[in-house]
Scaffold this active site. Structure first.
Site, PDB file in Angstrom:
ATOM      1  N   ARG A  39     -13.360  69.590   2.082  1.00 13.81           N
ATOM      2  CA  ARG A  39     -12.349  68.709   1.496  1.00 13.81           C
ATOM      3  C   ARG A  39     -10.953  69.247   1.835  1.00 13.81           C
ATOM      4  O   ARG A  39     -10.049  68.501   2.176  1.00 13.81           O
ATOM      5  CB  ARG A  39     -12.525  68.630  -0.039  1.00 13.81           C
ATOM      6  CG  ARG A  39     -13.819  67.982  -0.516  1.00 13.81           C
ATOM      7  CD  ARG A  39     -13.889  66.531  -0.145  1.00 13.81           C
ATOM      8  NE  ARG A  39     -12.743  65.786  -0.662  1.00 13.81           N
ATOM      9  CZ  ARG A  39     -12.642  65.300  -1.912  1.00 13.81           C
ATOM     10  NH1 ARG A  39     -13.627  65.466  -2.763  1.00 13.81           N
ATOM     11  NH2 ARG A  39     -11.578  64.623  -2.295  1.00 13.81           N
ATOM     12  N   CYS A  50     -21.694  64.855  -2.520  1.00  9.87           N
ATOM     13  CA  CYS A  50     -20.236  65.017  -2.674  1.00  9.87           C
ATOM     14  C   CYS A  50     -19.889  65.873  -3.890  1.00  9.87           C
ATOM     15  O   CYS A  50     -18.784  66.399  -3.965  1.00  9.87           O
ATOM     16  CB  CYS A  50     -19.561  63.654  -2.749  1.00  9.87           C
ATOM     17  SG  CYS A  50     -20.048  62.651  -4.167  1.00  9.87           S
ATOM     18  N   GLN A  86     -13.390  62.083   0.764  1.00  6.78           N
ATOM     19  CA  GLN A  86     -14.711  62.718   0.744  1.00  6.78           C
ATOM     20  C   GLN A  86     -15.468  62.426   2.032  1.00  6.78           C
ATOM     21  O   GLN A  86     -16.097  63.308   2.616  1.00  6.78           O
ATOM     22  CB  GLN A  86     -15.510  62.207  -0.459  1.00  6.78           C
ATOM     23  CG  GLN A  86     -16.896  62.822  -0.580  1.00  6.78           C
ATOM     24  CD  GLN A  86     -16.865  64.288  -0.958  1.00  6.78           C
ATOM     25  OE1 GLN A  86     -16.252  64.645  -1.952  1.00  6.78           O
ATOM     26  NE2 GLN A  86     -17.525  65.135  -0.185  1.00  6.78           N
ATOM     27  N   ARG A 133      -5.819  59.048  -7.767  1.00  6.48           N
ATOM     28  CA  ARG A 133      -7.216  58.832  -8.184  1.00  6.48           C
ATOM     29  C   ARG A 133      -7.191  57.865  -9.361  1.00  6.48           C
ATOM     30  O   ARG A 133      -6.616  58.164 -10.411  1.00  6.48           O
ATOM     31  CB  ARG A 133      -7.888  60.148  -8.576  1.00  6.48           C
ATOM     32  CG  ARG A 133      -9.223  59.939  -9.257  1.00  6.48           C
ATOM     33  CD  ARG A 133     -10.071  61.186  -9.356  1.00  6.48           C
ATOM     34  NE  ARG A 133     -10.656  61.525  -8.073  1.00  6.48           N
ATOM     35  CZ  ARG A 133     -11.746  62.294  -7.925  1.00  6.48           C
ATOM     36  NH1 ARG A 133     -12.350  62.806  -8.979  1.00  6.48           N
ATOM     37  NH2 ARG A 133     -12.219  62.551  -6.728  1.00  6.48           N
ATOM     38  N   ASP A 155     -25.483  60.637  -4.370  1.00  5.77           N
ATOM     39  CA  ASP A 155     -24.317  60.744  -5.260  1.00  5.77           C
ATOM     40  C   ASP A 155     -24.830  60.406  -6.654  1.00  5.77           C
ATOM     41  O   ASP A 155     -25.936  59.870  -6.811  1.00  5.77           O
ATOM     42  CB  ASP A 155     -23.236  59.741  -4.791  1.00  5.77           C
ATOM     43  CG  ASP A 155     -21.953  59.768  -5.632  1.00  5.77           C
ATOM     44  OD1 ASP A 155     -21.705  60.780  -6.326  1.00  5.77           O
ATOM     45  OD2 ASP A 155     -21.205  58.781  -5.590  1.00  5.77           O
ATOM     46  N   HIS A 205     -14.010  56.195  -1.439  1.00  7.26           N
ATOM     47  CA  HIS A 205     -13.637  57.619  -1.566  1.00  7.26           C
ATOM     48  C   HIS A 205     -13.407  58.163  -0.147  1.00  7.26           C
ATOM     49  O   HIS A 205     -14.194  58.957   0.375  1.00  7.26           O
ATOM     50  CB  HIS A 205     -14.745  58.384  -2.285  1.00  7.26           C
ATOM     51  CG  HIS A 205     -14.340  59.733  -2.815  1.00  7.26           C
ATOM     52  ND1 HIS A 205     -13.072  60.261  -2.638  1.00  7.26           N
ATOM     53  CD2 HIS A 205     -15.045  60.668  -3.508  1.00  7.26           C
ATOM     54  CE1 HIS A 205     -13.024  61.464  -3.205  1.00  7.26           C
ATOM     55  NE2 HIS A 205     -14.204  61.731  -3.737  1.00  7.26           N
TER      56      HIS A 205
END
Ligand code: CP
Ligand code: NVA
Length: 302
Positions: A288, A260, A131, A101, A220, A128
């Site tokens: 996830r 998310c 996700q 990340r 988001d 991402h």
């Protein structure tokens, strides 16, 4: 599949295989004997905060028989300026896979190239992908597998962020209609849209137009990690794109709202809408784990 660096580089067939495996691993959780990561150590190299991604990868790696090793860049020499290509060549000789990340997509690309071990993008400023795989799994659970061509999905707010870009590539591969709504300043660039060359992606500054007849409405945060300095200047332009009860009145009957997480109630989504869709949103978070176990499993077979 050697790495998972972006949704862009996947094929529709690879995405469908990952989703099918994700459904299977979810159904078999707790009673499947396969341990494809047995004897392996996978590092989680994180430069940004995380709750869901860190925990789901640590649990997923363990459930597949491997050992997770969390490395914050606050603690390792990477955070003091050691080059990614040197870090990658050291870790590549000791560990079996990496989950990264960070900010710059090039860092995960370089890590994969220099380490030679399976590498997973656990969020960059560009995409991402983990996700999105969990989100697609959640939508298939809700509406059935194989229904993508008939699906209309909206993404509201900061539409050219990492989530928006992963959604765009998913629409390109799977063929669903993706309606993006946000202020003009947040629209994907002409170059991004040209690279996608995807007639089923609609961009509008009219939130109601995007949401009309949608079965899935996504949003988001308006301020992604690393953009905190833009908070004051950015937020005001985004309020017309808040997911609230009034906006959802034009969505398809039986629609679901997804996020998310982490969510900022009163900004991109109201508390009422989040709590009204909590069953979907927290199942999305749980997924996830299952989606990423499918990714780990697939990379371990390479
Ligand atoms: N959605 C997501 O990636 O959450 P975390 O930042 O908590 O990992
Ligand atoms: N766009 C958000 C996603 C957080 C999971 C960010 O990058 O901070």
């Amino acid at each position: 599949m050697k790495n998972l660096l972006s949704i862009e580089e996947l094929t529709a067939a690879q995405m469908q295989e990952l989703l099918a495996l994700g459904h299977r691993l979810k159904a078999e959780r707790g009673h499947h004997a396969e341990q494809p990561l047995a004897g392996q150590t996978w590092a989680l190299i994180f430069s940004k905060s995380s709750t869901r991604t860190r925990v789901s990868f640590e649990v997923g790696i363990s459930e597949l028989g491997g050992r997770p090793m969390f490395l914050s860049t606050r603690d390792i020499q990477l955070g003091r300026g050691e080059p990614i290509k040197d870090t990658a060549r050291v870790l590549g000789r000791m560990i079996h896979g990496a989950v990264i990340r960070t900010f710059d997509q090039q860092d995960v690309v370089d890590f994969a190239a220099y380490s030679g071990i399976p590498t997973i993008n656990a969020l960059t400023d560009l995409e991402h992908p983990c996700q999105i795989m969990a989100d697609l799994l959640t939508i298939e659970e809700q509406y059935g597998v194989g229904s993508w061509k008939d699906m209309k999905i909206a993404f509201l707010g900061d539409v050219d962020n990492n989530m928006g870009r992963s959604w765009m590539w998913a629409a390109k591969h799977l063929g669903f209609t993706l309606a993006l709504a946000g202020p003009q300043q947040a629209m994907p660039s002409a170059a991004t849209l040209a690279a996608l060359d995807c007639p089923n992606i609609i961009c509008t500054t009219d939130a109601a137009e995007a949401v009309r007849d949608c079965m899935v409405i996504n949003t988001d945060t308006w301020i992604s990690m690393g953009q905190e300095a833009e908070k004051g200047t950015k937020e005001q332009a985004f309020f017309p794109y808040q997911v609230n009860r009034e906006l959802l009145s034009v969505a398809a009957p039986g629609h679901v709202v997804m996020h998310c997480l982490p969510a900022y109630r009163g900004y991109e989504i109201t508390d009422e809408v989040l709590e009204g869709n909590a069953a979907t949103i927290f199942r999305e978070a749980e997924n996830r784990l299952h989606a990423q176990k499918a990714i780990l499993y697939t990379l371990a077979q390479h």
